[in-house]
Design a protein around this motif. Structure first.
Motif, PDB file in Angstrom:
ATOM      1  N   MET A  55     -58.952 -18.728 -45.632  1.00  0.00           N
ATOM      2  CA  MET A  55     -58.206 -19.811 -44.964  1.00  0.00           C
ATOM      3  C   MET A  55     -57.178 -20.428 -45.893  1.00  0.00           C
ATOM      4  SD  MET A  55     -57.233 -21.503 -42.470  1.00  0.00           S
ATOM      5  CE  MET A  55     -58.215 -20.647 -41.247  1.00  0.00           C
ATOM      6  N   ARG A  56     -57.500 -20.577 -47.166  1.00  0.00           N
ATOM      7  CA  ARG A  56     -56.478 -21.096 -48.073  1.00  0.00           C
ATOM      8  C   ARG A  56     -55.302 -20.119 -48.189  1.00  0.00           C
ATOM      9  NH1 ARG A  56     -58.646 -23.449 -53.555  1.00  0.00           N
ATOM     10  NH2 ARG A  56     -60.602 -22.313 -53.275  1.00  0.00           N
ATOM     11  N   THR A  57     -55.625 -18.828 -48.092  1.00  0.00           N
ATOM     12  CA  THR A  57     -54.535 -17.840 -48.107  1.00  0.00           C
ATOM     13  C   THR A  57     -53.626 -18.028 -46.897  1.00  0.00           C
ATOM     14  OG1 THR A  57     -55.957 -16.287 -49.285  1.00  0.00           O
ATOM     15  CG2 THR A  57     -54.043 -15.371 -48.148  1.00  0.00           C
ATOM     16  N   ALA A  58     -54.238 -18.297 -45.765  1.00  0.00           N
ATOM     17  CA  ALA A  58     -53.451 -18.474 -44.542  1.00  0.00           C
ATOM     18  C   ALA A  58     -52.598 -19.740 -44.610  1.00  0.00           C
ATOM     19  CB  ALA A  58     -54.386 -18.511 -43.323  1.00  0.00           C
ATOM     20  N   LEU A  59     -53.219 -20.844 -44.996  1.00  0.00           N
ATOM     21  CA  LEU A  59     -52.462 -22.102 -45.093  1.00  0.00           C
ATOM     22  C   LEU A  59     -51.357 -21.967 -46.152  1.00  0.00           C
ATOM     23  CD1 LEU A  59     -55.341 -24.768 -44.982  1.00  0.00           C
ATOM     24  CD2 LEU A  59     -53.917 -23.978 -43.073  1.00  0.00           C
ATOM     25  N   GLY A  60     -51.701 -21.292 -47.226  1.00  0.00           N
ATOM     26  CA  GLY A  60     -50.731 -21.111 -48.294  1.00  0.00           C
ATOM     27  C   GLY A  60     -49.536 -20.304 -47.846  1.00  0.00           C
ATOM     28  N   SER A  61     -49.747 -19.397 -46.929  1.00  0.00           N
ATOM     29  CA  SER A  61     -48.615 -18.611 -46.429  1.00  0.00           C
ATOM     30  C   SER A  61     -47.642 -19.501 -45.670  1.00  0.00           C
ATOM     31  CB  SER A  61     -49.114 -17.478 -45.531  1.00  0.00           C
ATOM     32  OG  SER A  61     -48.045 -16.894 -44.846  1.00  0.00           O
ATOM     33  N   VAL A  62     -48.172 -20.491 -44.969  1.00  0.00           N
ATOM     34  CA  VAL A  62     -47.286 -21.452 -44.289  1.00  0.00           C
ATOM     35  C   VAL A  62     -46.477 -22.230 -45.328  1.00  0.00           C
ATOM     36  CG1 VAL A  62     -47.250 -23.525 -42.842  1.00  0.00           C
ATOM     37  CG2 VAL A  62     -48.850 -21.661 -42.331  1.00  0.00           C
ATOM     38  N   ALA A  63     -47.157 -22.714 -46.362  1.00  0.00           N
ATOM     39  CA  ALA A  63     -46.463 -23.460 -47.419  1.00  0.00           C
ATOM     40  C   ALA A  63     -45.391 -22.593 -48.076  1.00  0.00           C
ATOM     41  CB  ALA A  63     -47.478 -23.951 -48.453  1.00  0.00           C
ATOM     42  N   ARG A  64     -45.746 -21.363 -48.321  1.00  0.00           N
ATOM     43  CA  ARG A  64     -44.837 -20.444 -48.991  1.00  0.00           C
ATOM     44  C   ARG A  64     -43.578 -20.183 -48.166  1.00  0.00           C
ATOM     45  NH1 ARG A  64     -47.568 -15.632 -51.585  1.00  0.00           N
ATOM     46  NH2 ARG A  64     -45.902 -14.462 -52.520  1.00  0.00           N
ATOM     47  N   GLN A  65     -43.741 -20.079 -46.869  1.00  0.00           N
ATOM     48  CA  GLN A  65     -42.565 -19.857 -46.022  1.00  0.00           C
ATOM     49  C   GLN A  65     -41.636 -21.072 -46.064  1.00  0.00           C
ATOM     50  OE1 GLN A  65     -43.257 -17.990 -42.120  1.00  0.00           O
ATOM     51  NE2 GLN A  65     -45.310 -17.434 -42.798  1.00  0.00           N
ATOM     52  N   ILE A  66     -42.231 -22.256 -46.138  1.00  0.00           N
ATOM     53  CA  ILE A  66     -41.388 -23.458 -46.212  1.00  0.00           C
ATOM     54  C   ILE A  66     -40.702 -23.529 -47.574  1.00  0.00           C
ATOM     55  CG2 ILE A  66     -41.416 -25.982 -46.114  1.00  0.00           C
ATOM     56  CD1 ILE A  66     -43.825 -25.711 -44.197  1.00  0.00           C
ATOM     57  N   LEU A  67     -41.444 -23.182 -48.626  1.00  0.00           N
ATOM     58  CA  LEU A  67     -40.846 -23.153 -49.961  1.00  0.00           C
ATOM     59  C   LEU A  67     -39.692 -22.147 -50.021  1.00  0.00           C
ATOM     60  CD1 LEU A  67     -44.018 -23.251 -52.232  1.00  0.00           C
ATOM     61  CD2 LEU A  67     -42.281 -25.042 -52.052  1.00  0.00           C
ATOM     62  N   ALA A  68     -39.870 -21.014 -49.357  1.00  0.00           N
ATOM     63  CA  ALA A  68     -38.810 -19.998 -49.392  1.00  0.00           C
ATOM     64  C   ALA A  68     -37.492 -20.578 -48.882  1.00  0.00           C
ATOM     65  CB  ALA A  68     -39.222 -18.786 -48.566  1.00  0.00           C
ATOM     66  N   GLY A  69     -37.608 -21.487 -47.919  1.00  0.00           N
ATOM     67  CA  GLY A  69     -36.402 -22.096 -47.354  1.00  0.00           C
ATOM     68  C   GLY A  69     -35.638 -22.964 -48.331  1.00  0.00           C
ATOM     69  N   VAL A  93     -53.938 -12.856 -55.146  1.00  0.00           N
ATOM     70  CA  VAL A  93     -53.305 -13.156 -53.856  1.00  0.00           C
ATOM     71  C   VAL A  93     -53.641 -14.584 -53.421  1.00  0.00           C
ATOM     72  CG1 VAL A  93     -53.222 -12.535 -51.416  1.00  0.00           C
ATOM     73  CG2 VAL A  93     -53.295 -10.733 -53.160  1.00  0.00           C
ATOM     74  N   VAL A  94     -54.893 -14.955 -53.588  1.00  0.00           N
ATOM     75  CA  VAL A  94     -55.301 -16.321 -53.244  1.00  0.00           C
ATOM     76  C   VAL A  94     -54.545 -17.325 -54.111  1.00  0.00           C
ATOM     77  CG1 VAL A  94     -57.234 -17.947 -53.235  1.00  0.00           C
ATOM     78  CG2 VAL A  94     -57.580 -15.587 -52.458  1.00  0.00           C
ATOM     79  N   ALA A  95     -54.376 -16.995 -55.386  1.00  0.00           N
ATOM     80  CA  ALA A  95     -53.696 -17.920 -56.295  1.00  0.00           C
ATOM     81  C   ALA A  95     -52.252 -18.164 -55.863  1.00  0.00           C
ATOM     82  CB  ALA A  95     -53.748 -17.383 -57.722  1.00  0.00           C
ATOM     83  N   GLU A  96     -51.595 -17.145 -55.356  1.00  0.00           N
ATOM     84  CA  GLU A  96     -50.235 -17.353 -54.837  1.00  0.00           C
ATOM     85  C   GLU A  96     -50.243 -18.409 -53.732  1.00  0.00           C
ATOM     86  OE1 GLU A  96     -48.414 -13.719 -53.482  1.00  0.00           O
ATOM     87  OE2 GLU A  96     -49.223 -12.561 -55.156  1.00  0.00           O
ATOM     88  N   ALA A  97     -51.244 -18.309 -52.873  1.00  0.00           N
ATOM     89  CA  ALA A  97     -51.332 -19.246 -51.747  1.00  0.00           C
ATOM     90  C   ALA A  97     -51.641 -20.657 -52.224  1.00  0.00           C
ATOM     91  CB  ALA A  97     -52.405 -18.766 -50.765  1.00  0.00           C
ATOM     92  N   VAL A  98     -52.597 -20.737 -53.145  1.00  0.00           N
ATOM     93  CA  VAL A  98     -53.018 -22.043 -53.643  1.00  0.00           C
ATOM     94  C   VAL A  98     -51.863 -22.717 -54.389  1.00  0.00           C
ATOM     95  CG1 VAL A  98     -54.545 -23.100 -55.356  1.00  0.00           C
ATOM     96  CG2 VAL A  98     -55.474 -21.474 -53.691  1.00  0.00           C
ATOM     97  N   LEU A  99     -51.120 -21.940 -55.144  1.00  0.00           N
ATOM     98  CA  LEU A  99     -49.957 -22.503 -55.844  1.00  0.00           C
ATOM     99  C   LEU A  99     -48.888 -22.949 -54.840  1.00  0.00           C
ATOM    100  CD1 LEU A  99     -48.654 -23.093 -58.618  1.00  0.00           C
ATOM    101  CD2 LEU A  99     -47.632 -20.812 -58.516  1.00  0.00           C
ATOM    102  N   SER A 100     -48.730 -22.191 -53.784  1.00  0.00           N
ATOM    103  CA  SER A 100     -47.743 -22.575 -52.759  1.00  0.00           C
ATOM    104  C   SER A 100     -48.085 -23.928 -52.149  1.00  0.00           C
ATOM    105  CB  SER A 100     -47.700 -21.519 -51.648  1.00  0.00           C
ATOM    106  OG  SER A 100     -47.309 -20.262 -52.157  1.00  0.00           O
ATOM    107  N   LEU A 101     -49.352 -24.109 -51.830  1.00  0.00           N
ATOM    108  CA  LEU A 101     -49.772 -25.387 -51.256  1.00  0.00           C
ATOM    109  C   LEU A 101     -49.508 -26.526 -52.239  1.00  0.00           C
ATOM    110  CD1 LEU A 101     -53.082 -24.150 -49.624  1.00  0.00           C
ATOM    111  CD2 LEU A 101     -51.191 -25.234 -48.378  1.00  0.00           C
ATOM    112  N   ARG A 102     -49.825 -26.301 -53.490  1.00  0.00           N
ATOM    113  CA  ARG A 102     -49.615 -27.350 -54.494  1.00  0.00           C
ATOM    114  C   ARG A 102     -48.138 -27.685 -54.638  1.00  0.00           C
ATOM    115  NH1 ARG A 102     -51.811 -31.416 -55.827  1.00  0.00           N
ATOM    116  NH2 ARG A 102     -53.764 -30.252 -56.004  1.00  0.00           N
TER     117      ARG A 102
END
Lengths: 363, 363, 363, 363
Positions: free
Chosen positions: B133-147, B339-348
């Motif tokens: 689930m953190r991977t999933a939420l992190g993917s949302v954060a990451r997409q916003i960061l990409a912007g 992979v999880v760490a990418e997501a967790v960092l994105s959320l942070r």
């Protein structure tokens, strides 16, 4: 919930800390707080500022007849150097702005963050002097922890390229090394360490290093696996990296563990005088984000202080490349960081125990 | 303020996450979330469970016509294995209690914490399945960061005793390695890594390792030096250690830096096309608890999964020493943890940028 | 620390709530959660939507064999109406934007906040439908509170200009009125209330009113006087005003107390079967920001629903003054708000007791 | 995120406050802080203590040359009375314990909470003297708000049974009444108010009352509808009830609104010089948990100070019923509570604006 805020600039009137959420009825010895402040100042590796400041706390609230009242505890450390800084802080000012941001420090991102044109506004709060107040508050936490049997020690394991010792093996070793010179009890190593720091100081250099930190006597089940931000390991790791020069943290010898050959055995659970306990401590006192009851062991890497090798920067008024100012600084932040880490860990563990057990646990 | 809570047991009905505080008006591609979930499941080193679960999210709130609404975003991943676990979760029960707490896991401290007599109550939530689930939420954060131009990559640097590569030197190297086999692009190393994992799997062993993680494109001044709990380095270090098997974190190569000879030069500040910038990145993108604008670089050590070498434990019903159960598990958690760490960092990072800039920054 | 987040739009796929920090080992009856949802929907004053939705929760996590696991509890309520809203939520869209912001609602400030041009983006989350999930989570809290002897009741005291009854005097009166028609047990008053609501509904009007709320059985000393944000009264007042139509809160009859003649006597402390207790409850169960152990009594004023008398607004496409849309709505929010308030108070009190006592208190 | 902690006992060495998260670069006038402290002390209704304390702040951090530095701001107010309380606070003690808990105060629940046997431990922190520090910190917030056009006023609307005036209708009326005697500008009413307070003082009685509070100039969209704990109305209501004697809060005239006849019209949205605006302010500046841009209006009910009519209690040493001690106290807390409420609202609004806009908004 234990909370604290600190305040105070490096050369402002005072450092202040408020610690909220303490249990009531616990005696606090103010001389022990001052002793911890003295340890932080007098360890090897410190620079000239430490001769000016001889930190002593004034207790402004939270104690009555030496005992915690359950209300917020406030400590203040006056900055003795402040009288010399009126031209910087006073209403008329007169101090020259600092215009050469130092790489490796908060200077440049701090200016961007707040839109400053004078780096002085950043330097004053970003200074590691802030850790004096955390050391003081941590001493309060540590005294309360002592009352429930939690004991905390630290030890410098290396300075720069010089390895001093391994992680101590048991509480006796940890406690004997506490407050001893670097490399103790190996006399030759002690001389080497002295010499390395002396040479670095002469050359105006700085060295990093590694320290170890341990907490004995933690009850098991502190922290939680139920939500990621409640994990004790996550919180302790964050705390360690909140100490200015600490740039890495590992639980036990995690980098070595990560490189272990497949099939390396782990810890066991055994029946020990009628209670379940662990044999071995590869997991450094932690499992599933909680304390196991085994010693919680941390190793932290401290960087050299960048002020000592300041490198190049840009003068903000002229736009020209210049040398960054080489400010008075410590030869090594490692010994002081270890003392601060004891305090920071004390604050964290007390908070976690309160969260798990309630303040009634300390009665 | 960006907040999230996750919920869900390993074999319960579903994993769920609520992510609160997102900026509005940002398009989110749900297929990218599923792609990240697939990366987490399909990387090398995973065990048999991953063949059962093929995680896909259902978006329960927060998006309208594929665009964030500013309201809380909720994702759900159904556990396909749940149908087989009715005897464990259903009202009539019938499942045997788990009575052999595994060392190295949450089992024993979790039982103490909550007063359980059946370890199953701990295992189900303490499972690393939570990281889906953190991977999933992190993917949302990451997409916003990409912007706003923030790009995040990870790379496995070693598995067990086998070093695979150094930290990549630039974004091109990071991006090319993303999603490639371990050891890429060194063909011989790739074969070695495969062989090490194959042998470990056959033997029922597990190996740890180290991964690197990087964020490019961060604005400078994110985080703060003003209060210790606001420091970006402290928060990122805590996040990394909230990933179950991660036991150490360092910024850049901090352990090496701590052992540098006195006088080793640091970074410089230079004028770069009319803007102040850094030359060198010894500080790994961080100074004074803030981002510098240079790449933020982290290295994390991952332990072997203790289930694979479970060691001894005690049977709670008989009090006798027994072998801990050897559960189905991954051969190595390193690739998935990266992979999880990418997501967790994105959320942070998304949270920190919102705190510094407000949600209006993303319009 | 008890935390929760809710998610879900009014006509989106579902409402979801995650409740984190519950004690373990407490049985939860899901049918009671659904019963509370039904109470919220079936009370007098509700509009047409309530015939469409018959809310039922699905438990997605946190319970095993009907008992709390200490891990986060997640509930979901599917929106049955969602199938009819695909043109609004689906990827191709097709729904006309809402361009007439309604005064008295979140519409206009919500658009400003997020930069929306379609009011629909605000309406969907700002809807009072969100309170269904708080009602469900609150039912879980309430069942746990019941296990330690805390009982919660509410009562509608007036609808619009029609006074129905005074605050009940004791637990028997509170409990007898629970779930009864407005004005109970005064038959004439019950008829009057029915008639007032019927006429308002016919005219398309809405009426406000006042409800009372009480908690019996609280242990004394919950909350704190030590820091202003820890006060129980502050937190409960905030919670009450987080219920959409609640615009005022008083503890006991505080407005009357504030107007008392000088010299009006207050409560006394007496010895009551060997224990210190209070005589009188002018202080409504609160002193110094803590529970006294006496019944905690709250009165809340609810405004008429502004949709029923929508007034004028501006069409965003034309800039012309137009009538605000008169949406389907409740005749009075008071009865439903009272049910929601019970749930919201339950969540607060459970959280406060956990903070003071630890989760072990519930074993 | 704006955070603060306060510390300090009523007769301890000092009151201290740390305010964290301020924007940088804003000039703060310390004399205005002292002026607000003086207002709080010199308003009508105060008792004898106020002649002893003439509060003045010392700025310990956060300002340089009178301008905020972005770092935590710390204020200290020395308690001049402390020198007379050495027997209570000093290490040797000597003060008699307080053994008669006063009803209506924190005394009894505070003793239960912390396990005290001497009520003095509660009284010292539970004292309303704590509000002096919130007044000081609030003055800092207010000065920063003034820089973005937010203006805050309060007014006493009634004392005990004597109604003094209605809520002012516009900013001119609010500002003219600020700092004027109770009942201003109605000369007869002013005399009546004076007389009522004089008689109550003579009789040793206390009176409650109601005050109004307003904030002009708020940007719309502050707060949020997206999660219940983010609502501005919830937070403001909680803040008001964190002021010791405040027992009720309503937005605008919410109790009157709740009793309005069905069909009473509400506010309208109109085009006002090219911008959408509201006509009417029945909603008191709030909609959907956000500011509308209209004046935010609050009414608060203040209880009589229970010390003035202490009633009966039990002597803890003898177990006998006795009169509670009648301590020196104010005749009415209403005028001082109104001044404190201005400060508390300033802190809240500044925090909310920072959360919505970032600190950059204040540059």
């Amino acid at each position: 919930m234990l909370r604290f805020l600190t305040a105070g600039e490096s050369h402002g009137p005072a450092l202040i800390g408020i610690l909220d959420g303490l249990p009531a009825g616990v005696p606090i010895d103010v001389s022990q707080i001052n002793m911890q402040l003295s340890r932080r100042q007098k360890v090897q590796g410190r620079g000239g500022r430490m001769l000016i400041e001889q930190d002593e706390v004034e207790v402004l609230s939270g104690l009555r007849q030496g005992v915690t009242m359950g209300s917020p505890l406030c400590l203040m450390i006056r900055n003795r150097d402040h009288v010399n800084w009126q031209h910087v802080y006073g209403p008329e000012g007169g101090a020259e702005p600092v215009l050469r941001p130092r790489p490796g420090h908060a200077d440049l991102p701090g200016m961007v963050k707040f839109g400053f044109s004078d780096v002085r506004n950043v330097i004053e709060r970003a200074s590691a002097r802030e850790t004096a107040m955390r050391t003081a508050l941590g001493s309060v936490a540590r005294q309360i922890l002592a009352g429930i049997g939690v004991r905390i020690f630290s030890r410098v394991l290396s300075v720069g390229p010089l390895a001093l010792c391994d992680l101590p093996k048991n509480e006796l070793e940890w406690s004997q090394a506490q407050g001893q010179p670097l490399g103790y009890p190996d006399a030759a190593r002690m001389v080497e360490a002295e010499e390395l720091l002396r040479q670095a100081k002469e050359a105006g250099h700085s060295v990093g290093g590694v320290f170890g930190l341990v907490a004995f006597g933690l009850p098991p089940g502190i922290g939680s696996y139920t939500q990621s931000d409640l994990r004790l390991d996550a919180r302790v790791a964050g705390d360690m990296c909140s100490i200015p020069a600490v740039r890495a943290v590992e639980f036990g010898e995690a980098f070595a563990l990560s490189a272990a050959a497949p099939g390396t055995p782990g810890d066991s659970i055994v029946m020990d005088e009628g209670r379940l306990n662990y044999e071995g401590n590869i997991n450094a006192g932690l499992a599933g984000g909680m304390s196991t009851g085994q010693p919680l062991v941390v190793r932290c890497a401290v960087k050299p202080i960048p002020t000592a090798m300041p490198g190049l920067t840009v003068d903000l008024s002229s736009g020209e490349a210049v040398s960054a100012v080489k400010e008075r600084s410590d030869t090594s932040a490692v010994p002081a960081a270890a003392v601060v880490a004891e305090a920071v860990l004390s604050l964290r563990l007390l908070g976690e125990i309160i969260d798990s057990m309630g303040t009634g646990y300390f009665k």
